[in-house]
Scaffold this motif. Structure first.
Motif, PDB file in Angstrom:
ATOM      1  N   ARG A 346       7.465  12.808   6.296  1.00  0.00           N
ATOM      2  CA  ARG A 346       6.992  12.550   7.775  1.00  0.00           C
ATOM      3  C   ARG A 346       5.496  12.073   7.795  1.00  0.00           C
ATOM      4  O   ARG A 346       5.181  11.433   8.419  1.00  0.00           O
ATOM      5  N   ASP A 347       4.850  12.632   6.878  1.00  0.00           N
ATOM      6  CA  ASP A 347       3.451  12.330   6.786  1.00  0.00           C
ATOM      7  C   ASP A 347       3.201  10.736   6.499  1.00  0.00           C
ATOM      8  O   ASP A 347       2.461  10.101   6.618  1.00  0.00           O
ATOM      9  N   ALA A 348       4.058  10.549   5.084  1.00  0.00           N
ATOM     10  CA  ALA A 348       4.143   9.299   4.589  1.00  0.00           C
ATOM     11  C   ALA A 348       4.460   8.136   5.940  1.00  0.00           C
ATOM     12  O   ALA A 348       3.721   7.025   6.031  1.00  0.00           O
ATOM     13  N   TYR A 349       5.415   8.338   6.754  1.00  0.00           N
ATOM     14  CA  TYR A 349       5.667   7.645   7.679  1.00  0.00           C
ATOM     15  C   TYR A 349       4.438   7.350   8.801  1.00  0.00           C
ATOM     16  O   TYR A 349       4.541   6.229   9.315  1.00  0.00           O
ATOM     17  N   ARG A 350       4.185   8.487   9.048  1.00  0.00           N
ATOM     18  CA  ARG A 350       2.872   8.445  10.096  1.00  0.00           C
ATOM     19  C   ARG A 350       2.015   7.352   9.557  1.00  0.00           C
ATOM     20  O   ARG A 350       1.375   6.584  10.159  1.00  0.00           O
ATOM     21  N   THR A 351       1.461   7.697   8.379  1.00  0.00           N
ATOM     22  CA  THR A 351       0.131   6.961   7.858  1.00  0.00           C
ATOM     23  C   THR A 351       0.821   5.496   7.761  1.00  0.00           C
ATOM     24  O   THR A 351      -0.075   4.467   7.829  1.00  0.00           O
ATOM     25  N   GLY A 352       2.123   5.393   7.164  1.00  0.00           N
ATOM     26  CA  GLY A 352       2.566   4.024   6.765  1.00  0.00           C
ATOM     27  C   GLY A 352       2.666   3.192   8.150  1.00  0.00           C
ATOM     28  O   GLY A 352       2.407   2.068   8.453  1.00  0.00           O
ATOM     29  N   LEU A 353       3.300   3.873   9.172  1.00  0.00           N
ATOM     30  CA  LEU A 353       3.481   2.963  10.447  1.00  0.00           C
ATOM     31  C   LEU A 353       2.143   2.807  11.140  1.00  0.00           C
ATOM     32  O   LEU A 353       2.036   1.568  11.628  1.00  0.00           O
ATOM     33  N   GLY A 378       1.831  -3.792  -1.382  1.00  0.00           N
ATOM     34  CA  GLY A 378       1.165  -2.928   0.020  1.00  0.00           C
ATOM     35  C   GLY A 378      -0.151  -3.203   0.605  1.00  0.00           C
ATOM     36  O   GLY A 378      -0.734  -4.410   0.270  1.00  0.00           O
ATOM     37  N   ILE A 379      -0.612  -2.579   1.621  1.00  0.00           N
ATOM     38  CA  ILE A 379      -1.984  -2.972   2.311  1.00  0.00           C
ATOM     39  C   ILE A 379      -2.604  -1.781   2.630  1.00  0.00           C
ATOM     40  O   ILE A 379      -2.073  -0.573   2.617  1.00  0.00           O
ATOM     41  N   GLU A 380      -3.928  -2.040   2.638  1.00  0.00           N
ATOM     42  CA  GLU A 380      -4.824  -0.577   2.771  1.00  0.00           C
ATOM     43  C   GLU A 380      -4.598  -0.176   4.069  1.00  0.00           C
ATOM     44  O   GLU A 380      -4.664  -0.511   5.106  1.00  0.00           O
ATOM     45  N   PRO A 381      -4.485   1.359   4.065  1.00  0.00           N
ATOM     46  CA  PRO A 381      -4.397   1.981   5.255  1.00  0.00           C
ATOM     47  C   PRO A 381      -5.808   2.014   6.282  1.00  0.00           C
ATOM     48  O   PRO A 381      -6.977   1.590   5.475  1.00  0.00           O
ATOM     49  N   PRO A 382      -5.923   2.311   7.524  1.00  0.00           N
ATOM     50  CA  PRO A 382      -7.088   1.747   8.185  1.00  0.00           C
ATOM     51  C   PRO A 382      -8.138   2.924   8.369  1.00  0.00           C
ATOM     52  O   PRO A 382      -9.225   2.867   8.564  1.00  0.00           O
ATOM     53  N   GLY A 383      -7.636   4.006   7.738  1.00  0.00           N
ATOM     54  CA  GLY A 383      -8.517   5.159   7.287  1.00  0.00           C
ATOM     55  C   GLY A 383      -7.877   6.579   7.590  1.00  0.00           C
ATOM     56  O   GLY A 383      -6.711   6.527   7.722  1.00  0.00           O
ATOM     57  N   THR A 384      -8.721   7.585   7.412  1.00  0.00           N
ATOM     58  CA  THR A 384      -8.055   8.806   7.594  1.00  0.00           C
ATOM     59  C   THR A 384      -8.559   9.553   8.604  1.00  0.00           C
ATOM     60  O   THR A 384      -8.416  11.065   8.794  1.00  0.00           O
ATOM     61  N   GLU A 385      -9.092   8.763   9.781  1.00  0.00           N
ATOM     62  CA  GLU A 385      -9.399   9.539  10.926  1.00  0.00           C
ATOM     63  C   GLU A 385      -8.347  10.111  11.618  1.00  0.00           C
ATOM     64  O   GLU A 385      -7.053   9.620  11.626  1.00  0.00           O
ATOM     65  N   THR A 399      -3.011   5.052  -0.977  1.00  0.00           N
ATOM     66  CA  THR A 399      -3.571   3.595  -1.096  1.00  0.00           C
ATOM     67  C   THR A 399      -2.668   2.787  -0.736  1.00  0.00           C
ATOM     68  O   THR A 399      -1.604   2.929  -0.537  1.00  0.00           O
ATOM     69  N   ALA A 400      -3.268   1.370  -1.207  1.00  0.00           N
ATOM     70  CA  ALA A 400      -2.172   0.318  -0.992  1.00  0.00           C
ATOM     71  C   ALA A 400      -0.981   0.507  -1.521  1.00  0.00           C
ATOM     72  O   ALA A 400       0.207   0.195  -1.217  1.00  0.00           O
ATOM     73  N   GLY A 401      -1.154   1.143  -2.885  1.00  0.00           N
ATOM     74  CA  GLY A 401       0.133   1.321  -3.754  1.00  0.00           C
ATOM     75  C   GLY A 401       1.135   2.339  -3.149  1.00  0.00           C
ATOM     76  O   GLY A 401       2.149   2.329  -3.197  1.00  0.00           O
ATOM     77  N   GLY A 402       0.350   3.237  -2.419  1.00  0.00           N
ATOM     78  CA  GLY A 402       1.246   4.289  -1.670  1.00  0.00           C
ATOM     79  C   GLY A 402       1.988   3.920  -0.478  1.00  0.00           C
ATOM     80  O   GLY A 402       3.036   4.270  -0.240  1.00  0.00           O
TER      81      GLY A 402
END
Length: 483
Positions: A346-353, A378-385, A399-402
């Motif tokens: 669930r957490d991975a989907y939220r960050t990934g999407l 992969g691509i870099e996430p926009p941040g952790t805000e 990470t992008a690999g994640g």
């Protein structure tokens, strides 16, 4: 009614109310368009009505005898509405040798809970039913008490004949026991397309009462009030009933790929065990267009839908794969696997999407390029805000690999959800679900060999259903390309 040379798309199984029999669907059969085959089922001709489950036994026995493996809509009037709830619960549990339930239209239905009925009215009907049959005078009184609109002589005569014909023992059973039964636990919550019709001139089971009686039982129900109509909708408003059945079917057919009848017949057979049949029955139901996501935000759901459209093109109608993945995440019913060190699905989907949404282009070709980047690097996430008001949790650190690992999981999930639908199983020609059976030993296969199949296997094994856009070998995309 269907023309002689027309093959119906859908069967309507009709369950009549107290005092009525299969003939009460005659006007509906006359009014409904040629896409439908109407099969009206006698429920009370055996003279018993003390148990909702026993009435469901009668209904299911007769539905199974007339079922053709194709889709069907269940229509239940009054007493038949209470029985319909139990019938649907058993069909979706897979315990019955029938497959193809697409939805229901309920006409002034008695609820699964004890039916609201004034003591005076109950006593009056019990007096009418003291003998073997109601008298013509008592039948006329019952008819007049339940009408909001006038009937012509032909319809009135047909209704009176049905009322007098019915064994009075069924009336006594229903009035003393069946209508009082609380079948709420037997029916449960039925999450499928349902329309509830009721007249505003019907007191206890009328339009004003139905949302409170059935809102929790049928969370997708659409409640429709009919002006000037009483309790006997099959006689008073057959045109409107026919139109609402057609409207529900159009909605279902536009949102769900069709399972070929030959495959429906295999799913209904004793070759398929109850748990598998129930799972396939629930998966075959059309997705709810008004559903709100439970594990994702609405924006994340839309992003997954956009990805699904590129990754698993289906044409129209298609399965709402993203909504089903959301349900899978909310219920914790995924495959239970993820890469070591990866966050919960669930957490991975939220960050990934959210990451995909930050980069998602408008042009299909650019979308496919982004998908290729996601697959390769992969691509870099926009941040952790923090996401904002519609998201109560923070992003997990990826990470992008994640993101690449999550995207591999997401592709697998979307494909697995598509393949799990019985229409998809038919399309790829997989009938391995039909080797368990309901007997003590698995039925298995007798013939194993390339290019060989057994007599029970659908003739169109491995071939798309003819004439359906979604089953074409090449699927045209919104940008005009084909896959």
């Amino acid at each position: 009614m269907p023309h002689a040379d027309q093959t119906p798309e859908c069967t309507v199984f009709f369950l009549p109310g107290l005092g009525l029999d299969a003939t009460s669907a005659a006007s509906l059969a006359d009014e409904i368009d040629g896409r439908f085959r109407v099969v009206s089922v006698n429920l009370l001709d055996r003279g018993h009505a003390a148990s909702v489950d026993a009435l469901a036994d009668v209904a299911l026995e007769r539905i199974a005898a007339a079922a053709d493996g194709g889709p069907f809509v269940l229509v239940g009037h009054s007493l038949g509405g209470k029985v319909a709830g139990r019938v649907m619960a058993r069909l979706l549990a897979g315990t019955e040798p029938v497959f193809g339930l697409a939805g229901a239209v309920l006409l002034a239905p008695s609820p699964p809970s004890p039916e609201p009925m004034p003591d005076e009215a109950r006593s009056q009907m019990q007096e009418w039913a003291a003998g073997e049959h109601l008298s013509p005078a008592d039948a006329a009184a019952f008819l007049d008490d339940n009408l909001g609109a006038q009937l012509d002589d032909r319809l009135r005569g047909a209704a009176l004949e049905a009322i007098v014909r019915q064994p009075a023992s069924a009336w006594r059973d229903w009035l003393t026991t069946g209508s009082r039964e609380d079948a709420t636990d037997l029916v449960g919550t039925l999450d499928l397309p349902v329309t509830v019709l009721a007249g505003d001139a019907d007191d206890d089971l009328g339009a004003a009462a139905q949302p409170k009686l059935l809102g929790d039982v049928y969370p997708r129900a659409r409640f429709v009030a009919l002006d000037g109509i009483g309790h006997l909708l099959p006689y008073e408003a057959p045109q409107r009933v026919a139109a609402e059945i057609a409207a529900l079917w159009d909605e279902v057919a536009s949102r769900s790929p069709r399972v070929p009848a030959a495959w429906g017949a295999v799913i209904a057979s004793t070759r398929v065990d109850h748990a598998v049949r129930g799972t396939l029955a629930r998966r075959a139901l059309a997705d709810d267009p008004a559903a709100t996501p439970r594990a994702m935000t609405p924006t994340q759901l839309d992003t997954l839908r956009a990805l699904a459209a590129r990754l698993v093109p289906q044409g129209t109608p298609g399965i709402d794969l993203a909504l089903r993945v959301d349900a899978m995440l909310a219920d914790g019913s995924g495959d239970g696997w993820r890469p070591a060190g990866a966050p919960a699905d669930r957490d991975a989907y939220r960050t990934g999407l959210d990451t995909v949404a930050a980069h998602w282009p408008t042009e299909p070709a650019a979308q496919d390029d982004l998908i290729q980047r996601l697959i390769a690097d992969g691509i870099e996430p926009p941040g952790t805000e923090h996401h904002g008001a519609e998201d109560e949790s923070d992003h997990v650190a990826l990470t992008a690999g994640g993101i690449r690992s999550w995207f591999e999981d997401a592709r697998n999930d979307l494909m697995r959800v598509w393949l799990a639908h019985p229409a998809s199983l038919a399309r790829v020609g997989y009938d391995g679900f039909a080797v368990g059976g309901t007997g003590a030993e698995p039925v298995g296969w007798r013939t194993l060999g390339a290019g060989e199949r057994e007599a029970w296997e659908p003739a169109e094994l491995g071939r798309p259903e003819r004439g359906r856009k979604n089953d074409s070998e090449d699927t045209t995309q919104e940008d005009g390309s084909t896959r």
